[in-house]
Scaffold this active site. Structure first.
Site, PDB file in Angstrom:
ATOM      1  N   PHE A  33       0.863  -1.094  -0.181  1.00  0.00           N
ATOM      2  CA  PHE A  33      -0.101   0.035  -0.013  1.00  0.00           C
ATOM      3  C   PHE A  33       0.947   1.180   0.034  1.00  0.00           C
ATOM      4  CE2 PHE A  33      -3.552  -2.737   0.719  1.00  0.00           C
ATOM      5  CZ  PHE A  33      -4.790  -1.879   0.619  1.00  0.00           C
ATOM      6  N   CYS A  39      -6.084  15.479   0.104  1.00  0.00           N
ATOM      7  CA  CYS A  39      -7.500  15.091  -0.434  1.00  0.00           C
ATOM      8  C   CYS A  39      -8.276  16.441  -0.845  1.00  0.00           C
ATOM      9  CB  CYS A  39      -8.503  14.331   0.636  1.00  0.00           C
ATOM     10  SG  CYS A  39     -10.044  13.823   0.283  1.00  0.00           S
ATOM     11  N   CYS A  60     -18.289  12.555   3.871  1.00  0.00           N
ATOM     12  CA  CYS A  60     -17.019  12.123   4.493  1.00  0.00           C
ATOM     13  C   CYS A  60     -16.079  12.833   5.486  1.00  0.00           C
ATOM     14  CB  CYS A  60     -16.145  11.553   3.312  1.00  0.00           C
ATOM     15  SG  CYS A  60     -15.652  12.817   2.211  1.00  0.00           S
ATOM     16  N   THR A  66      -8.877   8.397   8.236  1.00  0.00           N
ATOM     17  CA  THR A  66      -7.642   8.087   7.601  1.00  0.00           C
ATOM     18  C   THR A  66      -6.682   9.413   7.920  1.00  0.00           C
ATOM     19  OG1 THR A  66      -8.876   6.895   5.756  1.00  0.00           O
ATOM     20  CG2 THR A  66      -6.494   7.560   5.377  1.00  0.00           C
ATOM     21  N   GLU A 124      -7.570   3.533  -5.259  1.00  0.00           N
ATOM     22  CA  GLU A 124      -8.953   3.808  -4.597  1.00  0.00           C
ATOM     23  C   GLU A 124      -9.145   5.164  -4.637  1.00  0.00           C
ATOM     24  OE1 GLU A 124      -8.323   1.979  -0.679  1.00  0.00           O
ATOM     25  OE2 GLU A 124      -8.488   0.061  -1.436  1.00  0.00           O
ATOM     26  N   HIS A 234      -9.515  -6.703   6.825  1.00  0.00           N
ATOM     27  CA  HIS A 234      -8.256  -6.099   7.319  1.00  0.00           C
ATOM     28  C   HIS A 234      -8.485  -5.829   9.030  1.00  0.00           C
ATOM     29  CE1 HIS A 234     -10.168  -2.481   5.884  1.00  0.00           C
ATOM     30  NE2 HIS A 234      -9.363  -1.920   6.563  1.00  0.00           N
TER      31      HIS A 234
END
Length: 240
Positions: A33, A39, A60, A66, A124, A234
């Site tokens: 990853f 963002c 969100c 995150t 993603e 996960h």
């Protein structure tokens, strides 16, 4: 005569780690990853959640957990990042580029560097950045794109510019399938045993509304079997 020095593009990376893909078609598959910084819908800082939700119209920022902030990040060239990923991943050839929003950063030279290093590239994305904008190569005159695209929309479908995807993941209860019926048709067809496989996922939000969201996902999938319920394996396996 003045010689122009062309500065090589660098990529601001929060972290690189080896783990298992936890969601979707490739759940359980070993992966490298890469988390990109930044963002376009939320700053990543708790004190801007309400401001950014109001600014972007996305829900969100109110629940995203995150960490994609710049603190502790490192800059890599495309070649350096591919080398770091190979060093971390060893023999693992599947990589996932995430964020934040990875298409703010992913450029053709990085896609090519990762392919040259032997990686199958999945990303993603929230669907608000087009492949034409991020992955168009002026030098080659074509799109140089990742191999696999997972889209988890965070804005209404009329504001999504992503041209296509392979998997669609809607986080319930804020993002409901009935509001993304037209966007869902942008899915690339994927064949399994001669039949098209619909990779449409309902992801219960992991938080205070988890029980409500899980039941909503189960009920919708049972009534609409082209949709599946996504389980975050996960977290069950306690891996990052």
């Amino acid at each position: 005569m003045e010689v122009k020095v062309i500065k090589e593009t660098t990529y601001r990376v929060k972290s690189v780690w080896k783990t298992l893909q936890g969601e979707g078609l490739f759940a359980g598959r070993p992966a490298v990853f890469v988390r990109m910084v930044g963002c376009n819908l939320w700053s990543g800082y708790a004190d801007t959640r309400e401001r950014d939700a109001a600014r972007t119209g996305a829900n969100c920022p109110m629940w995203c957990d995150t960490d994609f902030t710049k603190e502790g990040s490192k800059a890599y060239t495309a070649a350096e990042l591919a080398q770091e990923m190979r060093s971390v991943g060893g023999d693992v050839n599947f990589c996932v580029v995430t964020g934040g929003e990875p298409l703010l950063h992913l450029k053709p030279e990085l896609v090519e560097a990762l392919h040259q290093a032997g990686f199958f590239i999945a990303i993603e994305t929230n669907g608000t950045v087009s492949l034409q904008e991020s992955c168009w190569s002026e030098e080659q005159g074509e799109l140089i794109t990742p191999d696999w695209i997972v889209c988890s929309p965070k804005l209404p479908q009329d504001q999504l510019t992503l041209e296509y995807f392979d998997e669609l993941k809607l986080v319930l209860p804020d993002y409901h399938p009935e509001k993304y019926d037209a966007f869902a048709k942008r899915q690339r067809p994927n064949q399994v045993q001669g039949s098209q496989l619909p990779l449409l996922w309902l992801q219960p939000e992991d938080g205070a509304r988890l029980q409500q969201a899980t039941q909503m996902a189960i009920n919708y999938a049972l009534d609409n079997p082209e949709w599946r319920v996504s389980v975050q394996t996960h977290k069950i396996l306690n891996v990052e």
